[in-house]
Design a protein around this motif. Structure first.
Motif, PDB file in Angstrom:
ATOM      1  N   GLU A 179       8.723  -0.539  11.315  1.00 46.90           N
ATOM      2  CA  GLU A 179       8.398  -1.307  10.111  1.00 46.90           C
ATOM      3  C   GLU A 179       6.892  -1.493   9.925  1.00 46.90           C
ATOM      4  OE1 GLU A 179      12.425  -2.830  11.626  1.00 46.90           O
ATOM      5  OE2 GLU A 179      10.467  -2.295  12.484  1.00 46.90           O
ATOM      6  N   ALA A 180       6.174  -1.710  11.022  1.00 44.65           N
ATOM      7  CA  ALA A 180       4.726  -1.911  10.918  1.00 44.65           C
ATOM      8  C   ALA A 180       4.043  -0.642  10.405  1.00 44.65           C
ATOM      9  CB  ALA A 180       4.144  -2.317  12.270  1.00 44.65           C
ATOM     10  N   ASP A 181       4.482   0.508  10.903  1.00 42.02           N
ATOM     11  CA  ASP A 181       3.916   1.775  10.426  1.00 42.02           C
ATOM     12  C   ASP A 181       4.250   1.989   8.951  1.00 42.02           C
ATOM     13  OD1 ASP A 181       2.926   2.321  12.944  1.00 42.02           O
ATOM     14  OD2 ASP A 181       4.664   3.515  13.547  1.00 42.02           O
ATOM     15  N   CYS A 182       5.437   1.557   8.549  1.00 42.73           N
ATOM     16  CA  CYS A 182       5.850   1.698   7.151  1.00 42.73           C
ATOM     17  C   CYS A 182       4.956   0.854   6.242  1.00 42.73           C
ATOM     18  CB  CYS A 182       7.306   1.279   7.008  1.00 42.73           C
ATOM     19  SG  CYS A 182       7.952   1.362   5.337  1.00 42.73           S
ATOM     20  N   ARG A 183       4.731  -0.393   6.624  1.00 44.17           N
ATOM     21  CA  ARG A 183       3.875  -1.265   5.802  1.00 44.17           C
ATOM     22  C   ARG A 183       2.452  -0.727   5.724  1.00 44.17           C
ATOM     23  NH1 ARG A 183       7.262  -5.165   8.346  1.00 44.17           N
ATOM     24  NH2 ARG A 183       5.844  -5.379  10.112  1.00 44.17           N
ATOM     25  N   GLU A 184       1.968  -0.191   6.827  1.00 41.59           N
ATOM     26  CA  GLU A 184       0.616   0.373   6.837  1.00 41.59           C
ATOM     27  C   GLU A 184       0.528   1.590   5.917  1.00 41.59           C
ATOM     28  OE1 GLU A 184      -2.570   2.363  10.014  1.00 41.59           O
ATOM     29  OE2 GLU A 184      -0.781   1.317  10.746  1.00 41.59           O
ATOM     30  N   ALA A 185       1.556   2.443   5.943  1.00 36.04           N
ATOM     31  CA  ALA A 185       1.561   3.636   5.093  1.00 36.04           C
ATOM     32  C   ALA A 185       1.628   3.257   3.620  1.00 36.04           C
ATOM     33  CB  ALA A 185       2.731   4.534   5.477  1.00 36.04           C
ATOM     34  N   PHE A 186       2.456   2.290   3.267  1.00 40.78           N
ATOM     35  CA  PHE A 186       2.572   1.880   1.867  1.00 40.78           C
ATOM     36  C   PHE A 186       1.281   1.237   1.371  1.00 40.78           C
ATOM     37  CE2 PHE A 186       7.071   2.734   1.906  1.00 40.78           C
ATOM     38  CZ  PHE A 186       7.387   2.905   0.571  1.00 40.78           C
ATOM     39  N   ALA A 187       0.586   0.546   2.245  1.00 45.10           N
ATOM     40  CA  ALA A 187      -0.668  -0.105   1.848  1.00 45.10           C
ATOM     41  C   ALA A 187      -1.721   0.912   1.441  1.00 45.10           C
ATOM     42  CB  ALA A 187      -1.183  -0.982   2.983  1.00 45.10           C
ATOM     43  N   LYS A 188      -1.589   2.147   1.902  1.00 45.03           N
ATOM     44  CA  LYS A 188      -2.574   3.190   1.603  1.00 45.03           C
ATOM     45  C   LYS A 188      -2.216   4.008   0.358  1.00 45.03           C
ATOM     46  CE  LYS A 188      -3.793   3.765   6.502  1.00 45.03           C
ATOM     47  NZ  LYS A 188      -3.759   4.702   7.660  1.00 45.03           N
ATOM     48  N   LEU A 189      -1.050   3.750  -0.239  1.00 50.80           N
ATOM     49  CA  LEU A 189      -0.642   4.536  -1.404  1.00 50.80           C
ATOM     50  C   LEU A 189      -1.459   4.168  -2.633  1.00 50.80           C
ATOM     51  CD1 LEU A 189       3.263   4.533  -1.090  1.00 50.80           C
ATOM     52  CD2 LEU A 189       1.620   6.191  -0.192  1.00 50.80           C
ATOM     53  N   ASP A 190      -1.557   5.121  -3.563  1.00 53.71           N
ATOM     54  CA  ASP A 190      -2.244   4.842  -4.822  1.00 53.71           C
ATOM     55  C   ASP A 190      -1.282   4.138  -5.782  1.00 53.71           C
ATOM     56  OD1 ASP A 190      -0.561   6.824  -5.805  1.00 53.71           O
ATOM     57  OD2 ASP A 190      -2.100   8.381  -5.767  1.00 53.71           O
ATOM     58  N   ASP A 191      -1.670   4.027  -7.035  1.00 53.08           N
ATOM     59  CA  ASP A 191      -0.880   3.260  -7.997  1.00 53.08           C
ATOM     60  C   ASP A 191       0.307   4.037  -8.566  1.00 53.08           C
ATOM     61  OD1 ASP A 191      -2.545   1.085  -7.718  1.00 53.08           O
ATOM     62  OD2 ASP A 191      -3.850   1.674  -9.390  1.00 53.08           O
ATOM     63  N   ALA A 192       0.449   5.309  -8.214  1.00 56.62           N
ATOM     64  CA  ALA A 192       1.572   6.089  -8.735  1.00 56.62           C
ATOM     65  C   ALA A 192       2.890   5.549  -8.178  1.00 56.62           C
ATOM     66  CB  ALA A 192       1.408   7.559  -8.363  1.00 56.62           C
ATOM     67  N   LEU A 193       3.919   5.622  -8.985  1.00 55.35           N
ATOM     68  CA  LEU A 193       5.244   5.179  -8.569  1.00 55.35           C
ATOM     69  C   LEU A 193       5.713   6.004  -7.365  1.00 55.35           C
ATOM     70  CD1 LEU A 193       8.030   3.697  -9.246  1.00 55.35           C
ATOM     71  CD2 LEU A 193       8.582   5.829 -10.463  1.00 55.35           C
ATOM     72  N   PRO A 194       6.056   5.368  -6.232  1.00 53.19           N
ATOM     73  CA  PRO A 194       6.565   6.133  -5.090  1.00 53.19           C
ATOM     74  C   PRO A 194       8.021   6.553  -5.327  1.00 53.19           C
ATOM     75  CG  PRO A 194       5.719   3.955  -4.415  1.00 53.19           C
ATOM     76  CD  PRO A 194       5.891   3.937  -5.899  1.00 53.19           C
ATOM     77  N   VAL A 195       8.288   7.839  -5.202  1.00 48.90           N
ATOM     78  CA  VAL A 195       9.651   8.368  -5.276  1.00 48.90           C
ATOM     79  C   VAL A 195       9.945   8.965  -3.902  1.00 48.90           C
ATOM     80  CG1 VAL A 195      11.246   9.903  -6.476  1.00 48.90           C
ATOM     81  CG2 VAL A 195       9.335   8.881  -7.721  1.00 48.90           C
TER      82      VAL A 195
END
Length: 461
Positions: A179-195
Motif C-alpha cells: 500500500e505504501a508503494d501504491c500511495r507513493e506511485a499515485f502521488a507522482k502521477l500527472d493530472d490525466a485520468l488514471p485508467v
C-alpha cells in the motif's frame, strides 16, 4: 477520490465505452481512478487460444490473427473459436484508435502462443501471462478514446503502481506493505485520468500473475483501501445487487442497501455481481462499495457498508453456486475416533481442494467442492479411510438474510417451498446465528428452486 471499476460488459464495444466516458466525465470533481476489465469475451478467447496452442490446434499464429486447425476439438464453452486479436482490432476500429496502437501486444501474444504450441504445455504461469493481455489492451484503448474525446487519460499497468504480488499464479494477492508503494506511485502521477488494469499483477521476479477470474473487482477494492478512497464503485450491467439472478427470475428486485457480511455471503455463494474476495479490503478499510448499472447510471444501485440499515424482509437474496462435486465417505472407524476428520481434510489440503459445505454424522461425512479435478485426484487416498461415493453436477443454493435464526419456522418454510417445487435437497447447512441457509441440489433443478423460493420470500403478499 473514488475508484470506479468497469466490467467486461461495460467496455464491450464503442457504445458501452462511450457510456463509460460520460459516467466518468460526470464524476471528475471526485478525482476518479478507473479500473477496467478486458472487453467482454476477450479473456475467454485468450484462454481458448492458449488451450488450443497447447494441443497444437492453431494453424496460424501471427499478429494478423489466430486460426484453429482442421479437425480441432471444441475450443470454447460455446463451441466457437473467437480470435482475440481479431476481436480487439474490431474494437480499436470502432473507437477510432490508431490501427497500430496495440501492435506490440499482438506480437508479444503471438510469440507467447508459439512457445506454448512448441512445448505443448500450458502452465499456470503461462496461462496468467496469456490471460493478462485482455486488461493490458483494454486500458490503452480506453485511455486513447477518452483523451481524443475531451477526457485526458493515461493507461497504467497496476504493477507500475505498486501492485506486486506473491507467486500464487491464478490466485495471486499483493505482498504485505504494498500500500505504501501504491500511495507513493499515485502521488507522482500527472493530472490525466488514471485508467488502470484490473485482474493482473506481477511478482518480484517480474512474472505476470492474476488474482483470479472476474478479479478486477478485487483490484478496485484493494486500490480503494490503499488510497483511502471515499468509495469504491463497481459498474455492471444490473441495477446493483438483486434479490435473485435476474436471468432466472424476471421479478428480481434491487436491494438498496446491505451489510458487508450479507454481500460477502452472496458473493461466496455465487452471486454474479461481486468477486468473492472483493469486500475483504473494503471491510478492513471501512470503505463503502456501491454497485451501479452502466446502462442506467441514474439508478441508485446498491450501497454495501458496515452499518447498513436493518433489512426488515424475511430474506435479503438468493444465490447459487453450480458445478459442485460431492463426496460421501462412510466408515464405522469414525465412531468416537478423535482426529478422523483431520485426516480427511489433510488429504484435501495437500491438493489445495477448497471445501464449501460439510455435513457429518457418527459414521459418515459429506462435503462439497467446485474443484472437480482436485477431488477426483484425492479419491484413492480418501477410499483408504472408508467407503466413498463421488457425485458431480450439484449446486449449492443459499438463502441469505440478516435475521434468519431469529425467524421461527423460516427454515421449514424454505425447505417446504423447495419440496413443493419437486426439488430434492441432499445436504443442509444452517449454523447457529448464521445469516445463510444453504442446501445442496442437482444442477438441473436450479431454475425451479430459485423461482419458487423468490416467489415465496419476495413476492408473496
Amino acid at each position: 477520490m473514488i475508484v470506479m471499476k468497469f466490467g467486461g460488459s461495460s467496455v464491450a464495444n464503442h457504445t458501452q465505452i462511450e457510456k463509460v466516458r460520460a459516467i466518468v466525465e460526470a464524476k471528475r470533481e471526485r478525482a476518479p481512478v478507473v479500473v477496467s476489465s478486458a472487453h467482454k469475451g476477450i479473456t475467454d478467447a485468450l484462454v481458448d487460444a492458449a488451450k488450443a496452442a497447447a494441443k497444437g490446434e492453431l494453424t496460424r499464429i501471427d499478429p494478423a490473427g489466430l486460426e484453429p486447425g482442421p479437425g480441432a476439438a471444441a475450443l470454447s464453452k460455446r463451441g466457437v473459436f473467437v480470435d482475440p486479436i481479431g476481436r480487439q482490432r474490431t474494437i480499436l476500429a470502432e473507437l477510432g484508435c490508431p490501427a497500430d496502437l496495440l501492435d506490440a501486444f499482438f506480437a508479444e501474444l503471438c510469440d507467447l502462443l508459439r512457445g506454448v504450441s512448441l512445448v505443448r504445455e500450458l502452465s499456470p504461469r503461462s496461462l496468467d501471462y496469456v490471460s493478462s493481455f485482455g486488461e493490458r489492451m483494454s486500458v490503452r484503448a480506453l485511455a486513447d478514446y477518452f483523451t481524443r474525446n475531451g477526457l485526458p487519460a493515461r493507461a497504467h499497468d497496476v504493477w507500475d503502481l505498486g501492485f506486486i504480488t506473491d507467486d500464487n499464479f491464478n490466485r495471486a494477492r499483493p505482498l504485505a506493505g504494498w500500500e505504501a508503494d501504491c500511495r507513493e506511485a499515485f502521488a507522482k502521477l500527472d493530472d490525466a485520468l488514471p485508467v488502470v488494469t484490473g485482474f493482473v499483477g506481477k511478482n518480484r521476479a517480474g512474472d505476470i500473475t492474476t488474482v483470479g477470474r472476474n478479479g478486477s473487482d478485487l483490484t478496485a477494492a484493494l486500490l480503494g483501501g490503499a488510497l483511502g478512497a471515499e468509495e469504491v464503485q463497481i459498474w455492471t450491467d444490473t441495477d446493483g445487487v438483486m434479490t435473485a439472478d435476474p436471468s432466472l427470475v424476471d421479478g428480481a428486485r434491487n436491494i438498496p442497501a446491505m451489510r458487508f457480511d450479507e454481500a460477502a455471503e452472496l458473493a461466496y455463494f455465487g452471486s454474479r455481481v461481486l468477486h468473492p474476495s472483493t469486500l475483504l479490503p473494503a471491510m478492513a478499510s471501512d470503505i463503502p462499495v456501491r454497485v451501479l448499472n452502466t446502462n442506467r447510471p441514474g439508478h441508485h444501485g446498491t450501497v454495501i457498508e458496515q452499518k447498513a440499515v436493518e433489512n426488515p424482509s424475511v430474506a435479503t437474496s438468493i444465490a447459487y453456486k453450480e458445478g459442485q462435486s460431492v463426496v460421501v465417505l462412510r466408515t464405522t472407524r469414525m465412531f468416537g475416533q478423535a482426529g478422523f476428520l483431520a485426516k480427511v481434510f489433510a488429504i484435501l489440503g495437500e491438493r489445495g481442494v477448497d471445501v464449501d459445505m460439510v455435513s457429518t454424522s457418527e459414521v459418515s461425512v459429506s462435503l462439497t467442492t467446485a474443484d472437480r479435478a482436485g477431488i477426483t485426484a484425492a479419491m484413492p487416498e480418501l477410499e483408504r479411510l472408508g467407503e466413498c461415493e463421488l457425485h458431480h453436477d450439484r449446486t449449492i443454493l443459499a438463502v441469505v438474510g440478516q435475521h434468519l435464526p431469529q425467524r421461527p419456522g423460516i427454515g421449514a418454510r424454505i425447505l417446504g417451498g423447495v419440496a413443493d417445487a419437486g426439488v430434492n435437497v441432499e445436504m443442509i447447512s444452517y449454523g447457529v446465528d448464521s445469516i445463510n441457509l444453504t442446501m445442496l441440489i442437482a444442477d438441473a433443478d436450479i431454475d425451479r428452486a430459485v423461482s419458487v423460493l423468490h416467489g415465496m420470500l419476495f413476492e408473496a403478499r
